[in-house]
Design a protein around this motif. Structure first.
Motif, PDB file in Angstrom:
ATOM      1  N   LYS A  89       0.805  -1.223   0.000  1.00  0.00           N
ATOM      2  CA  LYS A  89       0.000   0.000   0.000  1.00  0.00           C
ATOM      3  C   LYS A  89       0.841   1.278   0.000  1.00  0.00           C
ATOM      4  O   LYS A  89       0.511   2.219  -0.734  1.00  0.00           O
ATOM      5  N   PRO A  90       1.936   1.358   0.769  1.00  0.00           N
ATOM      6  CA  PRO A  90       2.731   2.600   0.703  1.00  0.00           C
ATOM      7  C   PRO A  90       3.242   2.903  -0.711  1.00  0.00           C
ATOM      8  O   PRO A  90       3.187   4.048  -1.158  1.00  0.00           O
ATOM      9  N   GLN A  91       3.701   1.880  -1.436  1.00  0.00           N
ATOM     10  CA  GLN A  91       4.163   2.080  -2.805  1.00  0.00           C
ATOM     11  C   GLN A  91       2.993   2.471  -3.712  1.00  0.00           C
ATOM     12  O   GLN A  91       3.134   3.346  -4.573  1.00  0.00           O
ATOM     13  N   LEU A  92       1.834   1.843  -3.518  1.00  0.00           N
ATOM     14  CA  LEU A  92       0.643   2.203  -4.295  1.00  0.00           C
ATOM     15  C   LEU A  92       0.258   3.666  -4.066  1.00  0.00           C
ATOM     16  O   LEU A  92      -0.029   4.396  -5.013  1.00  0.00           O
ATOM     17  N   LEU A  93       0.259   4.064  -2.797  1.00  0.00           N
ATOM     18  CA  LEU A  93      -0.108   5.447  -2.474  1.00  0.00           C
ATOM     19  C   LEU A  93       0.865   6.435  -3.096  1.00  0.00           C
ATOM     20  O   LEU A  93       0.447   7.482  -3.610  1.00  0.00           O
ATOM     21  N   GLU A  94       2.138   6.113  -3.077  1.00  0.00           N
ATOM     22  CA  GLU A  94       3.131   6.979  -3.701  1.00  0.00           C
ATOM     23  C   GLU A  94       2.872   7.090  -5.202  1.00  0.00           C
ATOM     24  O   GLU A  94       2.907   8.178  -5.770  1.00  0.00           O
ATOM     25  N   SER A  95       2.581   5.959  -5.833  1.00  0.00           N
ATOM     26  CA  SER A  95       2.310   5.960  -7.274  1.00  0.00           C
ATOM     27  C   SER A  95       1.039   6.730  -7.617  1.00  0.00           C
ATOM     28  O   SER A  95       1.043   7.557  -8.532  1.00  0.00           O
ATOM     29  N   ILE A  96      -0.048   6.469  -6.899  1.00  0.00           N
ATOM     30  CA  ILE A  96      -1.291   7.155  -7.265  1.00  0.00           C
ATOM     31  C   ILE A  96      -1.255   8.632  -6.882  1.00  0.00           C
ATOM     32  O   ILE A  96      -1.884   9.453  -7.552  1.00  0.00           O
ATOM     33  N   ASP A  97      -0.486   8.998  -5.842  1.00  0.00           N
ATOM     34  CA  ASP A  97      -0.300  10.425  -5.552  1.00  0.00           C
ATOM     35  C   ASP A  97       0.383  11.110  -6.735  1.00  0.00           C
ATOM     36  O   ASP A  97       0.010  12.219  -7.120  1.00  0.00           O
ATOM     37  N   ASP A  98       1.378  10.434  -7.312  1.00  0.00           N
ATOM     38  CA  ASP A  98       2.066  10.978  -8.477  1.00  0.00           C
ATOM     39  C   ASP A  98       1.085  11.132  -9.640  1.00  0.00           C
ATOM     40  O   ASP A  98       1.036  12.166 -10.304  1.00  0.00           O
ATOM     41  N   TRP A  99       0.279  10.085  -9.893  1.00  0.00           N
ATOM     42  CA  TRP A  99      -0.731  10.146 -10.957  1.00  0.00           C
ATOM     43  C   TRP A  99      -1.695  11.308 -10.705  1.00  0.00           C
ATOM     44  O   TRP A  99      -1.986  12.092 -11.607  1.00  0.00           O
ATOM     45  N   ASN A 100      -2.217  11.417  -9.490  1.00  0.00           N
ATOM     46  CA  ASN A 100      -3.209  12.444  -9.172  1.00  0.00           C
ATOM     47  C   ASN A 100      -2.640  13.857  -9.306  1.00  0.00           C
ATOM     48  O   ASN A 100      -3.366  14.785  -9.653  1.00  0.00           O
ATOM     49  N   ARG A 101      -1.342  14.030  -9.038  1.00  0.00           N
ATOM     50  CA  ARG A 101      -0.704  15.340  -9.210  1.00  0.00           C
ATOM     51  C   ARG A 101      -0.553  15.695 -10.685  1.00  0.00           C
ATOM     52  O   ARG A 101      -0.662  16.849 -11.062  1.00  0.00           O
ATOM     53  N   ARG A 102      -0.268  14.692 -11.513  1.00  0.00           N
ATOM     54  CA  ARG A 102       0.064  14.930 -12.919  1.00  0.00           C
ATOM     55  C   ARG A 102      -1.147  14.973 -13.850  1.00  0.00           C
ATOM     56  O   ARG A 102      -1.019  15.471 -14.970  1.00  0.00           O
ATOM     57  N   THR A 103      -2.263  14.412 -13.457  1.00  0.00           N
ATOM     58  CA  THR A 103      -3.399  14.284 -14.371  1.00  0.00           C
ATOM     59  C   THR A 103      -4.668  14.886 -13.771  1.00  0.00           C
ATOM     60  O   THR A 103      -4.778  15.037 -12.553  1.00  0.00           O
ATOM     61  N   LEU A 104      -5.608  15.189 -14.652  1.00  0.00           N
ATOM     62  CA  LEU A 104      -6.893  15.710 -14.197  1.00  0.00           C
ATOM     63  C   LEU A 104      -7.836  14.591 -13.785  1.00  0.00           C
ATOM     64  O   LEU A 104      -8.631  14.745 -12.872  1.00  0.00           O
TER      65      LEU A 104
END
Length: 178
Positions: A89-104
């Motif tokens: 989960k920590p790696q998932l959260l890091e990845s989806i935080d990156d996605w959420n910052r970069r995309t609408l």
């Protein structure tokens, strides 16, 4: 109300034609979304709760209408079926935080099940109760479907999940509307 077939953005990268439809705002409904999915050549069905769903191998995208009158919301929600372990989960959260910052869209979040597996959900919403232009509705819905597909590809690449894909699933004959 109907959608001009030439107005549907394609998935092949050519320029997108402009939708032609009613001149004023429309309040989209499930039948309009079905027409759009048919013209996009995406398989779909209506689930037991009455929601429209397009299934893929590793996820399902739901097209839902919630609320009443001028507060009605159109929601496109993708449930990614690939289970992840709780210690991932920590790696998932890091990845989806990156996605959420970069995309609408879709905005993606985690859901931890009682058995300890973690799954991802992507979501985009539009307030439609007062009506929207058909052009805006079509282009947003198509963009949200594309983004749901792109997120799955992106996550596979980010997490090194080689050999997995989100290719379109073909419902069995007779799996039409329930």
């Amino acid at each position: 109300m109907s959608i001009d077939p030439s107005s549907i953005p394609n998935f092949g990268g050519q320029p997108e034609p402009q939708p032609q439809g009613p001149a004023g705002p429309v309040v989209p409904d499930q039948d309009l979304v079905k027409q759009l999915l048919d013209q996009m050549e995406l398989k779909h069905l209506v689930d037991e709760e009455g929601d429209l769903v397009a299934p893929w191998e590793q996820f399902r995208t739901y097209f839902m209408f919630r609320g009443e009158d001028d507060q009605q919301v159109f929601s496109v929600r993708t449930f990614y079926d690939r289970p992840h372990k709780i210690d991932e989960k920590p790696q998932l959260l890091e990845s989806i935080d990156d996605w959420n910052r970069r995309t609408l869209w879709p905005k993606v979040y985690t859901h931890t099940h009682d058995d300890g597996t973690v799954r991802l959900i992507g979501e985009a919403q539009m307030l439609i109760g007062m009506g929207v232009s058909i052009e805006h509705f079509v282009s947003s819905t198509v963009s949200w479907v594309r983004a749901a597909l792109e997120f799955d590809r992106w996550l596979i690449e980010q997490l090194g999940l080689e050999g997995e894909s989100g290719e379109a699933a073909q419902p069995e004959e007779g799996d039409g509307e329930a």
